[in-house]
Structure formats: C-alpha cells, structure tokens
Enzyme design. Structure first.
Site, PDB file in Angstrom:
ATOM      1  N   LEU A  69       0.851  -1.189   0.000  1.00 24.76           N
ATOM      2  CA  LEU A  69       0.000   0.000   0.000  1.00 24.76           C
ATOM      3  C   LEU A  69       0.886   1.237   0.000  1.00 24.76           C
ATOM      4  O   LEU A  69       1.824   1.346   0.796  1.00 24.76           O
ATOM      5  CB  LEU A  69      -0.914   0.009   1.222  1.00 24.76           C
ATOM      6  N   ASN A  70       0.576   2.174  -0.894  1.00 27.19           N
ATOM      7  CA  ASN A  70       1.346   3.406  -1.006  1.00 27.19           C
ATOM      8  C   ASN A  70       0.691   4.483  -0.153  1.00 27.19           C
ATOM      9  O   ASN A  70      -0.303   5.093  -0.544  1.00 27.19           O
ATOM     10  CB  ASN A  70       1.395   3.839  -2.474  1.00 27.19           C
ATOM     11  N   LYS A  72       1.737   7.324   0.473  1.00 30.15           N
ATOM     12  CA  LYS A  72       1.978   8.684  -0.026  1.00 30.15           C
ATOM     13  C   LYS A  72       0.933   9.098  -1.052  1.00 30.15           C
ATOM     14  O   LYS A  72       0.871  10.271  -1.433  1.00 30.15           O
ATOM     15  CB  LYS A  72       3.378   8.782  -0.625  1.00 30.15           C
ATOM     16  N   ASN A  93       6.970   1.917  13.456  1.00 31.07           N
ATOM     17  CA  ASN A  93       8.210   2.426  14.036  1.00 31.07           C
ATOM     18  C   ASN A  93       8.923   3.370  13.064  1.00 31.07           C
ATOM     19  O   ASN A  93      10.139   3.339  12.913  1.00 31.07           O
ATOM     20  CB  ASN A  93       9.142   1.286  14.469  1.00 31.07           C
ATOM     21  N   ALA A 135      17.558   7.285  14.249  1.00 31.59           N
ATOM     22  CA  ALA A 135      17.647   6.197  15.225  1.00 31.59           C
ATOM     23  C   ALA A 135      17.788   4.851  14.527  1.00 31.59           C
ATOM     24  O   ALA A 135      16.833   4.315  13.985  1.00 31.59           O
ATOM     25  CB  ALA A 135      16.421   6.186  16.126  1.00 31.59           C
ATOM     26  N   ASP A 166      16.911  -2.381  19.071  1.00 32.27           N
ATOM     27  CA  ASP A 166      15.744  -2.754  18.280  1.00 32.27           C
ATOM     28  C   ASP A 166      14.855  -3.744  19.021  1.00 32.27           C
ATOM     29  O   ASP A 166      13.633  -3.578  19.091  1.00 32.27           O
ATOM     30  CB  ASP A 166      16.186  -3.385  16.953  1.00 32.27           C
ATOM     31  N   GLY A 228      31.165  -4.054  36.797  1.00 34.68           N
ATOM     32  CA  GLY A 228      31.609  -3.238  37.924  1.00 34.68           C
ATOM     33  C   GLY A 228      32.829  -3.795  38.611  1.00 34.68           C
ATOM     34  O   GLY A 228      33.243  -3.295  39.658  1.00 34.68           O
TER      35      GLY A 228
END
Length: 395
Positions: A69-70, A72, A93, A135, A166, A228
C-alpha cells in the site's frame, strides 16, 4: 486446540527492519491476526538481498498476512483508514512525526476508531532533546552508553554483536500494547502507546551504573569481566578447544570450584575468603581458574562444573547455536520451507502461557501476497479495481 491469548485481536503492522516487526511477530504468536503493510517497493529489510527474500525478513515476519500500500498516495491513505477503522492495534516504528506528516497520526486515526491502540516504536521518544535524531540500533548503542561499556579497557568503544536497542524496544512495545488492551476492556477506549529504544536499553546499564556510583576507579570497559569488577571469578576462560564462561556468585561456588581445580588449600586463605577480597585479586583468581580449564576440553570442563554446581556456560559458536538441541526442543528454532527462500530456521516465541499452545509457524508473506484477500474479501474491492490500484502504484 486451546484459544490463544489474542485470538480476537486484529493488528495493522507498518513495522520495518527489526523493532516494529519483532513486536508484531510476538503478538502474532500470541494469536493476533496481523496484516503487514509495505510500500509497493517493499519494506527496507527486503533490500538486503538483490534476489529472493532476505533471511532477516523471513525470520521476523512469520504468521502475518502481507499487503502492499502506497501511503503517499491519496487513495492509499483512504484505503489505510478503512483498514484501521476495524483494527484493534496499529504498530509502526517510523521516525517521530512521519505519520503526522502523512496525515495519518494518532489524532486523525483515533477520530476514525476511538478504540484503536496506536503503538509507536521510536528511537528516542516523542519528546526530549534527541527526539529528531536518526535512530538505528548502532546510533542507539552509541548515545546510550552501551558502546562505552563494551570492549576491553585498552581498546576503543565497541558495539554489541546483537541489535539490542531494536529488540529491547520491540519487547517493551509489546508490554505497552498488552497493558493498553487490558485497560480498554475496562474503559472501552484506545490510547497512544510508545516505547523508545533509548529508554528501553537504559536499565541494562545496571552493573556499569552501580560501578559508576560506587567506585570512580572502575574502567567503563571491562572486557569479559563483571561490568563493575564486583565479582570474582567472573570471566571467559580458555579451554583446550574453546572457551567457557564461569561465574562464582557465592563463596560456596568458590569453594566448589576450588575442589574441582584441586586447590582446596585456598578455602581458608584470608586473601580469598569473601567475594570483595576475591574481586580485589582478579588476576590471581583468573590464573587459578584458567590454569585448570586450559588443560581440559570444553566438554570436560562443562561436565565437571555441572556436577560441581558451579555456574558456567560454554562459549558456543553461531553454528552450534543454530543447531542447539535445547532451543529446538523449546521450539525456539523452527525449521520451515519458505516458498521463496527455501529451507530456513525461524525463531519461535519466548513467551509461554499454560492456557495457550505454541503456534504453528507459517512462512512470512511474499510481497503483496495477500492483496486480494485483504482488499477484495475484507474491504470489498473487485478484481478489476485491484488491477487498477496495482497499475496506479496505489498498492
């Protein structure tokens, strides 16, 4: 067959690469009906190979329907809204602001479907100084401090060998979605759910943070030793044919290990009587342990330490992991025949519920495989209209 947890939940999945797709994969394994939407050219993960299917795509998109599906195109946006009107959850995301820029943000979609749970996996969150930073997992590892604490003291910062941002982000997004679904049962209302990769990995720095707040002398990178430098023994030790990780959590473990290596004379040695004292003599402790492991095969070390009750783990190579009998018995490794890729092992679900059976694994969809089912059977388009949408690059 038992009903699965999310059998009556429908999800629209706009996930790409690892973060969103892993979230929706886990939801599909819990029984949700997931429809993955890609642009006509395919989601970016498909571009990792010139021909056929990228193995990562195959492994992360099992048990999903697949449509193109486009978003835009104006008609594509209207079709998307039609799909969302009947959905329970939307997973995406994209970068912060992308969906708003398309006119398909939460405010718009929640007007169409007030019960919609809109789940956004982000890099750095909706607000904050970093919210517009690009990101990817590598950048998350860099800015979060993960690279600073990974590697050896005399070397440069190193990324982890896994896409920790991720997948940690995807897991936290699943938790948020499940919580929102639970609340919707009480209120009848959906909501916006967000989990950022940066936020999700911060708690994993617990040991380095503990060292930072308690001891200024501890280096940020400690190799295979405790972050540590607070436990000993704690390291990866050489064997005659590989390596093994050993961790003495308690003094009892230390005494058991001394019996194994033939150094019972050190049980009452005041230099090693407490974990703190052993941690102050890291090199000496490591020398005691490795002088024993180095002369034995990994299998012998494994067998001996298992009998002695000492915490350990053989350092397995990737080839061993993909054939791991434990993971296979746990159905975390599932061998399937993919129509485009061929034979491949795909991951199962780490989540186990006593009232639900583990799902059968169905191959990931080839690009646009379910266009006809979703657009014709679900939305009522004719085959002629479907052909027109394809010709006009709407789907």
């Amino acid at each position: 067959m038992k009903q699965r947890l999310l059998d009556d939940v429908t999800i629209i999945d706009l996930g790409q690469i690892y973060n969103g797709p892993y979230c929706s994969l886990l939801l599909s394994y819990l029984g949700a009906d997931v429809t993955k939407i890609e642009p006509p050219s395919g989601e970016p993960l498909r571009g990792r190979v010139d021909d056929g299917e990228a193995p990562e795509f195959v492994m992360l998109n099992s048990n999903k329907k697949g449509v193109t599906l486009n978003l835009k195109s104006e008609e594509g946006k209207e079709i998307f809204k039609d799909l969302v009107e009947d959905a329970d959850v939307l997973v995406e995301n994209y970068s912060v602001g992308t969906m708003d820029g398309l006119g398909l943000g939460y405010e718009v979609l929640s007007e169409l479907n007030p019960e919609l749970i809109y789940a956004h996996g982000s890099g750095f969150g909706e607000e904050g100084p970093y919210n517009r930073y690009p990101a990817m997992d590598l950048t998350i590892q860099a800015i979060s401090g993960i690279m600073d604490v990974t590697g050896f003291p005399d070397g440069p910062p190193v990324k982890t060998g896994i896409a920790v941002g991720d997948f940690m982000g995807g897991i936290h997004l699943v938790a948020g979605i499940l919580g929102a679904l639970y609340e919707r049962e009480r209120t009848g209302e959906g909501q916006f759910v967000e989990a950022s990769m940066h936020d999700s990995v911060f708690p994993t720095l617990m040991s380095p943070l503990g060292a930072y707040f308690s001891d200024d002398d501890v280096p940020s990178r400690t190799g295979n030793r405790h972050s540590g430098l607070a436990h000993s023994p704690y390291n990866v030790y050489e064997t005659a044919d590989g390596h093994v990780a050993i961790f003495g959590v308690s003094t009892d473990h230390w005494h058991s290990l001394l019996e194994v290596v033939g150094r019972e004379d050190l049980k009452d040695d005041p230099r090693f009587e407490t974990n703190v004292k052993r941690a102050n003599r890291l090199d000496e402790v490591d020398e005691i342990v490795e002088s024993w492991t180095a002369e034995r095969s990994r299998k012998e070390v494994e067998r001996t330490l298992l009998e002695a009750g000492v915490p350990f783990g053989p350092v397995k190579e990737l080839e061993e992991v993909v054939n791991d009998p434990h993971l296979k018995e746990r159905q975390m490794i599932n061998e399937i025949e993919h129509p485009s890729f061929g034979e491949i092992s795909v991951p199962g679900s780490p989540i186990r519920l006593s009232n639900s059976e583990l799902p059968d694994i169905e191959p990931s969809p080839e690009k646009g495989r379910d266009n006809e089912e979703v657009y014709c059977s679900q939305l009522g388009y004719s085959r002629d209209e479907l052909e027109r949408l394809e010709e006009e690059n709407v789907i």
